[in-house]
Write an enzyme that holds these catalytic residues in place. Sequence first.
Site, short mmCIF file in Angstrom:
data_model
loop_
_atom_site.label_atom_id
_atom_site.label_comp_id
_atom_site.label_asym_id
_atom_site.label_seq_id
_atom_site.Cartn_x
_atom_site.Cartn_y
_atom_site.Cartn_z
N LYS A 184 3.02 0.14 10.33
CA LYS A 184 2.69 1.59 10.06
C LYS A 184 1.39 2.18 10.37
CE LYS A 184 0.62 3.35 6.10
NZ LYS A 184 0.32 4.51 6.74
N GLY B 164 -8.24 -1.85 5.92
CA GLY B 164 -8.53 -0.84 5.37
C GLY B 164 -9.49 -0.88 4.15
N SER B 165 -9.47 -0.21 3.22
CA SER B 165 -10.28 -0.08 2.11
C SER B 165 -10.29 -1.32 0.95
CB SER B 165 -10.25 1.18 1.32
OG SER B 165 -9.16 1.40 0.85
N VAL C 80 -7.36 -0.63 -1.76
CA VAL C 80 -5.99 -0.78 -1.26
C VAL C 80 -5.99 -2.09 -0.80
CG1 VAL C 80 -4.12 0.15 0.66
CG2 VAL C 80 -5.80 1.78 -0.39
N GLY C 81 -6.74 -2.76 -0.31
CA GLY C 81 -6.38 -4.35 -0.08
C GLY C 81 -6.26 -4.99 -1.29
N GLU D 54 -8.56 -7.33 6.11
CA GLU D 54 -9.95 -7.00 6.57
C GLU D 54 -10.27 -5.57 5.78
OE1 GLU D 54 -11.43 -8.61 8.68
OE2 GLU D 54 -9.84 -10.02 9.03
N CYS E 79 -15.98 -0.11 10.23
CA CYS E 79 -16.10 -1.03 8.97
C CYS E 79 -17.59 -1.76 9.49
CB CYS E 79 -15.02 -1.85 9.19
SG CYS E 79 -14.88 -2.66 10.81
N GLU F 1 -19.79 1.67 0.36
CA GLU F 1 -19.59 2.04 1.46
C GLU F 1 -19.37 3.68 1.68
OE1 GLU F 1 -15.62 0.99 3.19
OE2 GLU F 1 -16.61 0.54 5.21
P1 NAD Z 1 -7.09 3.17 3.62
O1 NAD Z 1 -7.19 1.97 2.71
O2 NAD Z 1 -7.14 4.14 2.95
O3 NAD Z 1 -6.21 3.07 4.33
C1 NAD Z 1 -5.55 2.06 5.29
C2 NAD Z 1 -4.18 1.78 5.57
O4 NAD Z 1 -3.38 1.66 4.22
C3 NAD Z 1 -3.21 3.43 6.00
O5 NAD Z 1 -2.44 3.16 6.81
C4 NAD Z 1 -2.82 3.70 4.68
O6 NAD Z 1 -1.84 4.85 4.94
C5 NAD Z 1 -2.31 2.46 4.14
N1 NAD Z 1 -2.24 2.49 2.39
C6 NAD Z 1 -2.91 3.46 1.79
N2 NAD Z 1 -2.46 2.86 0.36
C7 NAD Z 1 -1.68 1.92 0.59
C8 NAD Z 1 -1.02 0.89 -0.55
N3 NAD Z 1 -0.98 1.22 -1.75
N4 NAD Z 1 -0.18 0.02 -0.08
C9 NAD Z 1 0.17 -0.09 1.49
N5 NAD Z 1 -0.61 0.54 2.34
C10 NAD Z 1 -1.60 1.58 1.94
O7 NAD Z 1 -8.18 3.02 4.70
P2 NAD Z 1 -8.81 4.03 5.81
O8 NAD Z 1 -9.50 5.10 5.10
O9 NAD Z 1 -7.59 4.21 6.71
O10 NAD Z 1 -9.75 3.19 6.43
C11 NAD Z 1 -11.21 3.13 6.37
C12 NAD Z 1 -11.27 1.75 5.73
O11 NAD Z 1 -10.76 0.58 6.53
C13 NAD Z 1 -12.90 1.56 5.35
O12 NAD Z 1 -13.08 0.91 4.07
C14 NAD Z 1 -13.13 0.43 6.65
O13 NAD Z 1 -14.18 -0.24 6.37
C15 NAD Z 1 -12.06 -0.30 6.63
N6 NAD Z 1 -11.70 -1.01 7.97
C16 NAD Z 1 -12.18 -2.36 7.99
C17 NAD Z 1 -11.97 -3.13 9.15
C18 NAD Z 1 -12.16 -4.58 9.34
O14 NAD Z 1 -11.82 -5.13 10.37
N7 NAD Z 1 -12.73 -5.12 8.18
C19 NAD Z 1 -11.77 -2.25 10.30
C20 NAD Z 1 -11.80 -0.67 10.43
C21 NAD Z 1 -11.73 -0.30 8.97
#
Ligand code: NAD
Length: 495
Positions: A175, A228-229, A232-233, A250, A284, A385
């Site tokens: 996704k 992602g964030s 959500v993680g 991550e 990130c 962040e």
């Molecule tokens: P986000 O957590 O909002 O979304 C990431 C993904 O998760 C998207 O595809 C989103 O649609 C999906 N998602 C949202 N809610 C969900 C849920 N409840 N269950 C399952 N999937 C869900 O993050 P973002 O705004 O897309 O990205 C920014 C964040 O990602 C920042 O915190 C950044 O630091 C982090 N990031 C981390 C790394 C790393 O490798 N450590 C790399 C890039 C970005």
Amino acid sequence: MSERYLNYIGGKWVEPSTGDYYENRNPANWDEVIGEFPRSAKDDVDQAVAAAKKAYKDWRLVPAPMRGLILRRIGELMVEHKEELAKDMTREMGKVIKETRGDVQESIDTAFYAEGESRRLFAPHVPSELPNKTGYTMRVPIGVAGLIAPWNFPSAIPAWKMFPAIVSGNTVVIKPATDTPYTVYKMVQLMIEAGLPPGVVNIVFGSGTKVGIPIVEHKDTNVISFTGSVDVGRDIAERGGKYLKKVSLELGGKNAVMIMDDANSELALDGVIWGAFGTTGQRCTATSRLLLHENIHDKFLEMLIDKVKNLRLGDGLIESNDVGPLINEKQVKTVHNYVEIGKSEGAKLLIGGEPTTEGDLSKGWFYKPTVFSDVTQDMRIFQEEIFGPVLSVVKFANFEEGLQILNNCEYGLSSSIYTENLLYAMQAARDFETGIVYVNAPTIGAECHFPFGGFKNTGNGHREGGWTVYEIFTEWKTIYIEYSGKLQRAQIDNV
Ligand code: NAD
């Protein structure tokens, strides 16, 4: 009407079960619609997982080096299409073209690295404690991998997940982020052209709640890889935990650069600018805290502000621009909210601090590169962040104090020290509480064949990239072979 794109399930491009689509727009020019993408739902995820599960039966038995040859072809096709992929990525995500070329290149490197790894996937053979008996280990794929990606690296992060998962013998359901579906769409097209059998890669577009959660909770997704964030993680870890799934997370970062008073200041300045304002601060690993030794603090700030003043904001497709837009309106509001918080907490705003629609920027989500000084450790702009072009500067008196400040953070992804002193460099490498430490280089710049990930709230202990990502996408199996022809009882007959 703009072009419509479909989900890819079991080797076919298919309409979403909802019949519903959303528009994907260019963040530098919101009049431009990149395309319409499915707003899928649980039914689509169910179909994709079923297709992946079916394909897994045969794919897991294809010898890994043969799977690797397809990865090589994917890499070659991406080389051929690099410029087009980069331009389209800039249109949908906003970052400047030299960075999107780098994003595609990282995917190419990851594909070629995966081909190499397909001929290794080493597993040790170790001696048994009993005579005429041996033991060896093997890595086996896990099954269906559910992959959920963010928008800031539209190609590299999906590649980091899909390529090692597939070369290890898993099948995948991915996704993409709702803001960057087109790049993954184009990658999947090339993956099909490279010869992946139907069902090995499946793509379901849509939101986190409607598509992401069903992927995590599906009984047949055996491993989840999420970037992602933190919030959500955490949610994904809880949901995956109920099913005892392997979940790789991550997450965010709040990365700091520490500049000692013996540092090469020109070199440090270039690194800080690139780390803080590259990708408009939406990495990130972006530099969002700058720790300056008190002996160089004022002079360095002066040099920094001079450089920031000259950064050119604009459409990332224009080669001479340095900084593109933020991803969307929500991110502009988030960044601006943090700027207001910083001001109210007593930090000193030196430059930027507002969105801009001047001149050519009138139709995009642009935010002026921003620097705060006089930041203290209790401030939210120091701790949280922001994910935008905002740099918080803190003064320190000596290495020990700088170290304490740098480590005072809930995240632990990347860090950097600028110094000519080997003693400080070595201590930083040992004591900075981050998964990645740079010496005399910015906090960004990961290479695909090294482990990538962080300590603390940045993740749950896994590492993408390098050989370590293969730990995520394979299981260990231990095989004992008895050739004594009799029952030998370990720990009983041999003591
Ligand atoms: P986000 O957590 O909002 O979304 C990431 C993904 O998760 C998207 O595809 C989103 O649609 C999906 N998602 C949202 N809610 C969900 C849920 N409840 N269950 C399952 N999937 C869900 O993050 P973002 O705004 O897309 O990205 C920014 C964040 O990602 C920042 O915190 C950044 O630091 C982090 N990031 C981390 C790394 C790393 O490798 N450590 C790399 C890039 C970005």
